[in-house]
Design an enzyme around this catalytic site. Structure first.
Site, short mmCIF file in Angstrom:
data_model
loop_
_atom_site.label_atom_id
_atom_site.label_comp_id
_atom_site.label_asym_id
_atom_site.label_seq_id
_atom_site.Cartn_x
_atom_site.Cartn_y
_atom_site.Cartn_z
N CYS A 52 0.76 -1.37 -0.10
CA CYS A 52 0.22 0.12 0.10
C CYS A 52 0.67 1.29 -0.16
CB CYS A 52 -0.93 -0.17 1.43
SG CYS A 52 -1.56 1.44 1.71
N CYS A 55 0.37 3.57 2.93
CA CYS A 55 0.91 3.00 4.13
C CYS A 55 2.41 3.36 4.14
CB CYS A 55 0.78 1.22 4.17
SG CYS A 55 -1.00 0.85 4.07
N CYS A 171 20.96 31.49 22.45
CA CYS A 171 22.38 31.07 22.97
C CYS A 171 23.12 30.61 21.87
CB CYS A 171 22.23 30.21 24.22
SG CYS A 171 24.07 29.55 24.69
N CYS A 174 24.96 27.45 23.05
CA CYS A 174 24.22 26.33 22.79
C CYS A 174 24.06 25.67 21.50
CB CYS A 174 22.61 26.69 23.46
SG CYS A 174 22.58 27.31 25.09
#
Length: 359
Positions: A52, A55, A171, A174
């Site tokens: 399918c 799917c 940041c 970060c």
């Protein structure tokens, strides 16, 4: 490190969230469907066919939601191959693919899911039905995204070691650390009792206030036995974070997430294995084997898993002879040279490492 200009306040809320480091969903069959569904947890089930197209299109989305709920004990995410298990699909009135149905806890009377077919909407629907607060991770991420609402549930779980990064999107440091932290999450994705997590301290201020987060990024480690938290020292490099987690959790993974040659080795059992191999008679070997069983029985968590491998190896050694370990290691090396899943590679590497004590 960048200093945060935000002001933190204190509060505690605990609702449910989980994002798994290991994929995906439970494969449901004719044999196990009613043993798993309609029992003590809610279930979202996709009925599909391998051929399918629709799917195939939603498969990655369903895997993402499966990842999100993998460690959630109250929810099951499952799939049924209707080509292979036609009786199950007929019983639940599946006439087109994919069909997604929701089975409440304790019930085999499903509700049809007819919402949007993406991971976020699947999770939103399950949360509304099961009373959970799961938020699926970004595609491909093995870092759990924490919020004020799920922080306590994840971090205070005494069956998990949890490393938390407090960061802010503005940041710069970060941002530089982000790919390193993603790599760390990938490295420990197969460790069920280790969670690599992060929380946006700019949005979710309360947990940051609680743990005196004044500079970011900040890394705090919450072991199974210490939920007060322990600051991670030093500059956050992949090597330093990897070594820290390995040391604290008793694991042995490299930067690629592969197990090293030390993984699974338990020193006290290695000592007993030496005694076991040098034992002259059958009775002496049985006596040392009993000691190995006794020591292994006292192990917990991942160590208990390793202990079982030691016991099985010792038993096979007695039954099949001294060449067993050498021959088995050769077989495992052939398997490891093939294309196999990371989970299988872990399984074989642990066994190979432990068997090396018997050669």
């Amino acid at each position: 490190m960048a200093r945060s200009p935000i002001h933190f306040t204190l509060a505690t809320l605990a609702l449910f969230f989980i994002s798994s480091a290991v994929a995906e969903f439970l494969t449901l069959t004719q044999d196990n469907f009613e043993k798993e569904v309609g029992q003590d947890r809610d279930a979202l089930v996709e009925f599909y066919a391998p051929w399918c197209g629709h799917c195939k299109k939603i498969a990655p989305e369903f895997e993402r939601v499966g990842n999100g709920f993998k460690k959630a004990k109250s929810v099951l995410i499952g799939k049924v191959d209707c080509d292979e298990h036609k009786d199950v699909c007929t019983k639940y009135d599946v006439t087109s693919y994919p069909t997604i149905k929701y089975f409440p806890k304790g019930s085999l009377e499903p509700k049809l899911y007819d919402g949007e077919r993406n991971a976020e909407k699947f999770a939103e629907y399950v949360n509304s039905q099961a009373g959970t607060f799961v938020k699926v991770s970004a595609v491909g991420s093995n870092v759990v995204a924490l919020t004020s609402y799920n922080f306590n549930t994840i971090v205070m779980d005494k069956t998990k070691h949890v490393l938390v990064e407090f960061y802010a999107p503005w940041c710069g440091y970060c941002q530089n650390v982000a790919p390193i932290y993603e790599s760390l999450g990938d490295a420990f994705k197969n460790e069920d009792d280790i969670v690599i997590a992060s929380i946006n301290a700019d949005i979710y201020k309360r947990p940051a206030e609680r743990y005196n987060v004044e500079t970011i990024p900040k890394f705090i480690f919450f072991s199974k036995d210490n939920k007060d938290g322990e600051d991670v020292p030093g500059k956050p490099t992949l090597e330093s974070l990897l070594n820290f987690v390995n040391d604290k959790c008793g694991t042995s993974r490299d930067g690629e997430g592969q197990l090293t040659s030390n993984a699974g080795i338990i020193e006290m059992l290695d000592v007993l294995v030496k005694e076991f191999k040098s034992a002259a008679g059958e009775d002496d070997k049985q006596e040392v084997y009993a000691k190995i069983e006794e020591e292994a029985a006292n192990l917990n968590g991942s160590l208990a898993r390793y202990g079982k491998i030691y016991i099985k190896a010792a038993h096979s050694y007695m039954v099949k002879g001294a060449d067993y370990a050498k021959n088995e290691i050769q077989r495992i090396e052939r398997l490891l040279s093939k294309s196999i899943s990371s989970v299988k590679a872990d399984e074989f590497t642990l066994k190979k490492n432990i068997l090396s004590a018997f050669t």
